[in-house]
Design an enzyme around this catalytic site. Structure first.
Site, short mmCIF file in Angstrom:
data_model
loop_
_atom_site.label_atom_id
_atom_site.label_comp_id
_atom_site.label_asym_id
_atom_site.label_seq_id
_atom_site.Cartn_x
_atom_site.Cartn_y
_atom_site.Cartn_z
N HIS A 120 40.14 55.07 58.91
CA HIS A 120 40.75 53.74 58.72
C HIS A 120 40.97 53.38 57.26
O HIS A 120 41.81 52.53 56.95
CB HIS A 120 39.89 52.66 59.37
CG HIS A 120 39.78 52.75 60.85
ND1 HIS A 120 40.88 52.84 61.67
CD2 HIS A 120 38.69 52.78 61.67
CE1 HIS A 120 40.48 52.91 62.94
NE2 HIS A 120 39.16 52.89 62.95
N HIS A 159 39.85 54.85 68.47
CA HIS A 159 40.66 54.01 67.59
C HIS A 159 41.78 54.83 66.94
O HIS A 159 41.58 55.99 66.58
CB HIS A 159 39.79 53.40 66.49
CG HIS A 159 38.66 52.55 67.00
ND1 HIS A 159 37.42 53.08 67.30
CD2 HIS A 159 38.60 51.23 67.26
CE1 HIS A 159 36.63 52.10 67.73
NE2 HIS A 159 37.32 50.98 67.71
#
Length: 307
Positions: A120, A159
Site C-alpha cells: 500500500h 486488499h
C-alpha cells in the site's frame, strides 16, 4: 528470511500488524520441519539510497524524523509511527533486496520473506500498515541495478495492491495481476476490473475483484486468467505477494480461501518462473492478521517453493 530485526516491523499490542506475526509463522515452519529444508537468510537493512529508488527524499526524511520520537501517524491513522520505525521498515526492504540479489547472482532461485509485501505504501506516503514499499523498491532495483526489465507481480492478498499498481500504472514492462476482495467492500477501495493500465501500459495490468465470501472454487475459476496473463508478458523475474488475509477467518476481510489457494498459486508461478525466468521468483508474506491463518498460508507457500 527470519530474525528479530525483521519481526520488529509491527505496530504494538492491539494493532492487527503486531510484531508477533513472524514468530507465529516460524513456529509452524519448525513444526513442519521446513527449517531443515531451507537456507536461512539473516535480516539485512537497507540505506536511504536504496529507499530512494522508489520513495521521495522528503518522505524518507519524514519517516527518519518520526522514527526518533515515535510520535504521530505516518498516514491517516492506520500506520502509527513508533521509535525505530525507520530501522524496522528499512530491514524489510533490505531483506527483500538481499533476496533479489541472491537470486540474480545465482545463490538460489526461490526466496521467501514473510514480513514483507508492503503493497500500500506510495512513493511519497505511508498507507495501510505499510511504511516503505519493498515491492516498488525491488522492481526499481531489478531495472536499475540488475538489468531486468520484464517483471511480473502477482498479488493474492485480500486488499488491492494499490501502492504498486498506481506507481507503475503506465509502465508496460510491469505485468501486474491482482486477485482481491472487491473494493466496493474493502480498503483501499480500488482495483476494479476496468483498471488495466494507462498510456503505453494499457492491457498490462489485470485486476480481478472477488465478492465477499469468495472461496477456493472462485479463486480456481479466475486463476487461469492470471497464468495466461503472466505468460503473455514473458517475465524475467516474478514477485508473489502471498497475503494471508484472504483466508477464511481473517478479522478485517471477508474472503473465504484456504491455504490450498496459496499453495496452488505458488506452485504454478514457480513453474512459470522455471519456464521464463531461470526459476527466479521471490515470495512476500503480505497481510494476514489471524496468526493461525498466516502460519498455514505462508508455510504452504514455502512447501510449494520446495517441490
Amino acid at each position: 528470511y527470519h530474525g528479530a530485526a525483521l519481526a520488529a516491523y509491527g505496530f504494538g499490542q492491539g494493532h492487527p500488524f503486531g510484531s508477533d506475526r513472524l514468530d507465529a509463522f516460524w513456529r509452524e515452519a519448525v513444526k513442519q520441519g521446513l527449517d531443515q529444508r531451507v537456507t536461512h537468510g539473516e535480516p539485512v537493512t537497507c540505506t536511504p539510497e536504496d529507499l530512494a529508488l522508489f520513495h521521495t527524499a522528503a518522505y524518507i526524511q519524514r519517516v527518519q524524523k518520526q522514527s526518533i520520537t515515535g510520535a504521530g501517524n505516518l498516514d491517516q491513522g492506520d500506520t502509527p509511527a513508533f521509535p525505530g520505525v525507520f530501522e524496522a521498515a528499512s530491514c524489510v526492504v533490505g531483506s527483500v533486496l538481499d533476496g533479489v540479489k541472491n537470486i540474480i547472482e545465482g545463490r538460489c532461485t526461490r526466496v521467501f520473506v514473510p514480513i514483507a509485501g508492503l503493497h500500500h505504501a506510495r512513493r511519497d506516503a505511508a498507507s495501510g500498515f505499510c511504511v516503505f514499499n519493498d515491492i516498488g523498491v525491488a522492481i526499481e532495483a531489478l531495472r536499475q541495478r540488475h538489468g531486468i526489465r520484464r517483471v511480473a507481480y502477482v498479488d493474492i492478498d485480500a486488499h488491492h495492491g494499490d501502492g504498486v499498481f498506481y506507481a507503475f500504472e503506465d509502465d508496460p514492462d510491469l505485468r501486474f495481476a491482482d486477485i482481491h476482495e472487491d473494493g466496493h467492500y474493502l480498503y483501499p477501495g480500488t482495483g476494479f476490473a476496468n483498471e488495466t493500465g494507462k498510456c503505453k501500459a494499457i492491457g498490462t495490468k489485470l485486476n480481478i475483484p472477488l465478492d465477499p465470501g469468495a472461496d477456493d472454487v472462485a479463486f480456481q475459476h479466475v486463476w487461469p486468467r492470471v497464468e495466461e496473463f503472466v505468460r503473455a508478458g514473458r517475465p524475467e523475474f516474478i514477485i508473489l505477494q502471498a497475503g494471508a488475509d484472504s483466508i477464511a477467518g481473517a478479522p478485517i476481510t471477508h474472503l473465504q480461501l484456504t491455504p490450498q489457494s496459496h499453495a496452488h498459486a505458488t506452485a504454478r508461478l514457480c513453474a512459470l518462473a522455471d519456464e521464463f525466468c531461470q526459476g527466479r521468483i521471490i515470495g512476500l508474506g503480505g497481510g494476514g492478521y489471524n496468526r493461525a491463518n498466516l502460519a498455514a498460508a505462508w508455510t504452504a507457500v514455502v512447501q510449494a517453493m520446495l517441490v
